[in-house]
Design a protein around this motif. Structure first.
Motif, PDB file in Angstrom:
ATOM      1  N   PHE A  62       0.781  -1.220   0.011  1.00 36.65           N
ATOM      2  CA  PHE A  62      -0.075  -0.078  -0.123  1.00 36.65           C
ATOM      3  C   PHE A  62       1.152   1.207   0.140  1.00 36.65           C
ATOM      4  CE2 PHE A  62      -2.836  -3.065   1.952  1.00 36.65           C
ATOM      5  CZ  PHE A  62      -3.874  -3.019   1.311  1.00 36.65           C
ATOM      6  N   SER A  63       0.450   2.255  -0.504  1.00 36.57           N
ATOM      7  CA  SER A  63       1.112   3.774  -0.416  1.00 36.57           C
ATOM      8  C   SER A  63      -0.073   4.825   0.185  1.00 36.57           C
ATOM      9  CB  SER A  63       1.455   4.192  -1.774  1.00 36.57           C
ATOM     10  OG  SER A  63       0.379   4.508  -2.642  1.00 36.57           O
ATOM     11  N   HIS A  64       0.424   5.779   0.785  1.00 42.64           N
ATOM     12  CA  HIS A  64      -0.315   6.826   1.171  1.00 42.64           C
ATOM     13  C   HIS A  64       0.640   7.958   1.121  1.00 42.64           C
ATOM     14  CE1 HIS A  64      -1.398   9.373   5.010  1.00 42.64           C
ATOM     15  NE2 HIS A  64      -2.356   9.407   4.003  1.00 42.64           N
ATOM     16  N   GLU A  65      -0.262   9.008   0.267  1.00 43.24           N
ATOM     17  CA  GLU A  65       0.210  10.236  -0.015  1.00 43.24           C
ATOM     18  C   GLU A  65      -0.413  11.460   0.528  1.00 43.24           C
ATOM     19  OE1 GLU A  65       1.636  10.758  -4.380  1.00 43.24           O
ATOM     20  OE2 GLU A  65       0.457   9.272  -4.409  1.00 43.24           O
ATOM     21  N   THR A 113      -7.076   2.245  -2.355  1.00 45.22           N
ATOM     22  CA  THR A 113      -7.801   1.681  -1.417  1.00 45.22           C
ATOM     23  C   THR A 113      -6.720   1.817  -0.243  1.00 45.22           C
ATOM     24  OG1 THR A 113      -8.842  -0.347  -0.400  1.00 45.22           O
ATOM     25  CG2 THR A 113      -6.941  -0.619  -1.944  1.00 45.22           C
ATOM     26  N   HIS A 114      -7.253   1.429   1.016  1.00 51.69           N
ATOM     27  CA  HIS A 114      -6.195   1.211   2.055  1.00 51.69           C
ATOM     28  C   HIS A 114      -6.664   0.153   2.971  1.00 51.69           C
ATOM     29  CE1 HIS A 114      -5.415   3.090   6.291  1.00 51.69           C
ATOM     30  NE2 HIS A 114      -4.385   2.262   5.877  1.00 51.69           N
ATOM     31  N   GLY A 115      -5.961  -0.674   3.454  1.00 46.29           N
ATOM     32  CA  GLY A 115      -6.179  -1.951   4.027  1.00 46.29           C
ATOM     33  C   GLY A 115      -5.175  -2.318   5.370  1.00 46.29           C
ATOM     34  N   PHE A 139      -5.320 -15.094  -6.662  1.00 44.87           N
ATOM     35  CA  PHE A 139      -6.388 -14.444  -6.005  1.00 44.87           C
ATOM     36  C   PHE A 139      -5.769 -13.402  -4.778  1.00 44.87           C
ATOM     37  CE2 PHE A 139      -9.348 -14.774  -2.509  1.00 44.87           C
ATOM     38  CZ  PHE A 139     -10.520 -14.321  -2.880  1.00 44.87           C
ATOM     39  N   MET A 140      -6.392 -12.311  -4.537  1.00 46.24           N
ATOM     40  CA  MET A 140      -5.979 -11.418  -3.791  1.00 46.24           C
ATOM     41  C   MET A 140      -7.100 -11.035  -2.931  1.00 46.24           C
ATOM     42  SD  MET A 140      -3.904  -7.834  -4.509  1.00 46.24           S
ATOM     43  CE  MET A 140      -2.763  -8.689  -5.473  1.00 46.24           C
ATOM     44  N   ALA A 141      -6.997 -10.835  -1.722  1.00 47.75           N
ATOM     45  CA  ALA A 141      -7.765 -10.126  -0.789  1.00 47.75           C
ATOM     46  C   ALA A 141      -7.209  -9.471   0.357  1.00 47.75           C
ATOM     47  CB  ALA A 141      -8.849 -11.184  -0.166  1.00 47.75           C
ATOM     48  N   TRP A 142      -8.052  -8.176   0.615  1.00 53.36           N
ATOM     49  CA  TRP A 142      -7.678  -7.337   1.691  1.00 53.36           C
ATOM     50  C   TRP A 142      -8.686  -6.748   2.498  1.00 53.36           C
ATOM     51  CZ3 TRP A 142      -7.632  -6.340  -3.622  1.00 53.36           C
ATOM     52  CH2 TRP A 142      -8.315  -5.500  -3.905  1.00 53.36           C
ATOM     53  N   SER A 143      -8.544  -6.484   3.653  1.00 52.35           N
ATOM     54  CA  SER A 143      -9.298  -5.698   4.461  1.00 52.35           C
ATOM     55  C   SER A 143      -9.468  -4.074   4.028  1.00 52.35           C
ATOM     56  CB  SER A 143      -9.105  -5.831   6.062  1.00 52.35           C
ATOM     57  OG  SER A 143      -7.726  -5.171   6.126  1.00 52.35           O
ATOM     58  N   ASN A 144     -10.367  -3.807   3.509  1.00 51.28           N
ATOM     59  CA  ASN A 144     -10.703  -2.452   2.876  1.00 51.28           C
ATOM     60  C   ASN A 144     -11.224  -1.297   3.852  1.00 51.28           C
ATOM     61  OD1 ASN A 144     -11.344  -0.196   1.427  1.00 51.28           O
ATOM     62  ND2 ASN A 144     -11.962  -1.218  -0.312  1.00 51.28           N
TER      63      ASN A 144
END
Length: 321
Positions: free
Chosen positions: A199-202, A233-235, A248-253
Motif C-alpha cells: 500500500f501507499s499513502h500520499e 484503497t487502504h487496508g 487471488f488477492m483479498a484485503w481488508s478495505n
C-alpha cells in the motif's frame, strides 16, 4: 501455516509463544495430537530477547524443507532501547532443525530509540517459495537525520533451501516525505514470477491518498516490474494465493470496512472486477487470510478466505471460485 507438498494433508505451522517461536508438523486427518517443537529458545535476561512475527513456507523442489523467517527484538535492560534483526531458519522433513542457530539476514548491531538517524527497525516479514529457494520481504524503517521523520523501505532477499544467499537484501521501494509505502505481501505465481503487493499513502495528494500496488519479480526476487495500480484503497491486511492460472488477492478495505477481493492475470492485469464481500452481521471485516481449496478435496479449485472482527472476537470464512 504452510502445506507440505505434494501431500495436501500435511501442514507445518509456526507461531510465537512467549518470547520464542514454536512449530508443529500436523496431519489433517490424524487423531494423534502433533508434537510442539521449539525453533528458538530464548533464556537471556540481559538483553531480553523476543522472537516475533514468524512466516513459513515449504520449497516446491524437495517438498520437505520449510523456511521460517521472523523478527528478533532484543531489549536493553539498562536504557530500554531495542535492537532488531530479521532471522531465517530451516526445518527439515520430520521437524528436524537443519541449522542449530538461525541465520541473521540483517546483521544489525545498532540500538533503536526512535530518534537516532540511521538505526534500522524491521517488521512485517513474509516468505514464499519457488523451486528450491525462498524469496523474502520485510519492512526496513529508518529515522531521517534532517527531518527526524521515520521512513520505511520494502526489502527483498532470496536464499536457497540449503541456506545459501541467492539475492542479497535490496530495497524495492523507498518511502519519502511525500509518499509512504507499507504492508507488503509476497507470493509465488509460478516458477519464474513472484508477486509483491504493498500500500501507499500520499498525505498531500489531490484525490485518492491511499493506493494498492503490485510489482512482479523474477524467480530470484530480482528485476522488479514497474508498479501496477490495483485499486485506490487502504487496508490493514492483505493476503494472496495462486488459484488455477490466476492470483487471488483479498484485503481488508478500510474505506468500506469490508473484505475486497480480485483475481489477477500473470501479467498483473485484473482478470475480474474488484468486489466486496458483504459482512454476514454488519460488523467490520478485518485481518484477512486466504488459501486454496485443492484437489482431491475439491475438483474445481477455489479460494478459502477467513477474516475476523477483533472487537466482537468472531472468526468468519467464505469459499470463492
Amino acid at each position: 501455516v504452510s502445506q507440505i507438498y505434494p501431500n495436501d494433508f500435511w501442514y507445518l505451522t509456526a507461531w510465537r509463544q512467549e518470547n520464542n517461536i514454536k512449530f508443529i508438523r500436523a496431519h489433517a486427518t490424524s487423531d494423534i495430537p502433533p508434537v510442539v517443537s521449539s525453533l528458538t529458545n530464548n533464556t537471556s535476561l540481559s538483553p531480553v530477547v523476543r522472537d516475533t512475527d514468524p512466516a513459513v513456507d515449504v520449497t516446491q523442489y524437495s517438498h520437505s524443507v520449510a523456511g521460517v523467517t521472523f523478527i528478533r527484538d532484543e531489549e536493553s535492560t539498562t536504557d530500554g532501547k531495542h535492537r532488531y534483526n530479521v532471522l531465517f531458519s530451516r526445518i527439515g522433513d520430520g521437524g528436524a532443525l537443519l541449522t542449530p542457530t538461525p541465520l541473521n539476514l540483517t546483521q544489525n548491531n545498532l540500538w533503536w530509540d526512535g530518534i537516532t538517524s540511521g538505526v534500522p527497525y524491521y517488521y512485517e516479514p513474509h516468505i514464499t517459495s519457488i523451486e528450491n529457494r525462498y524469496v523474502l520481504s520485510w519492512v526496513t524503517n529508518f529515522v531521517d537525520e534532517e527531518t527526524t521523520n521515520s521512513y520505511a523501505q520494502i526489502t527483498i532477499a532470496a536464499y536457497d533451501e540449503n541456506g545459501a544467499q541467492v539475492t542479497a537484501p535490496y530495497s524495492v521501494v523507498e518511502s519519502s516525505a511525500a509518499i509512504a509505502y507499507f504492508s507488503p505481501q509476497i507470493a509465488r505465481f509460478d516458477d519464474s514470477k513472484i508477486f509483491l503487493t504493498y500500500f501507499s499513502h500520499e498525505p498531500e495528494a489531490v484525490g485518492d491518498k491511499y493506493k494498492l500496488w503490485l510489482k512482479i519479480l523474477d524467480g530470484n526476487g530480482r528485476n522488479p516490474s514497474a508498479a501496477k495500480l490495483i485499486d485506490a484503497t487502504h487496508g490493514d491486511s492483505l493476503d494472496m494465493v495462486k488459484i488455477g492460472d490466476k492470483m487471488f488477492m483479498a484485503w481488508s478495505n478500510n474505506l468500506t470496512d469490508r473484505i475486497s477481493h480480485v483475481f489477477i492475470n500473470s501479467d498483473g492485469t485484473l482478470s475480474t472486477a474488484i468486489q466486496d464481500l458483504e459482512s454476514p452481521d454488519g460488523r467490520r471485516m478485518d485481518t484477512v487470510s486466504v488459501t486454496y481449496a485443492y484437489p482431491p478435496i475439491i475438483t474445481n479449485p477455489g479460494a478459502s478466505l477467513t477474516w475476523e472482527n477483533p472487537q466482537a472476537d468472531r472468526l468468519y470464512y467464505a469459499m470463492i471460485n
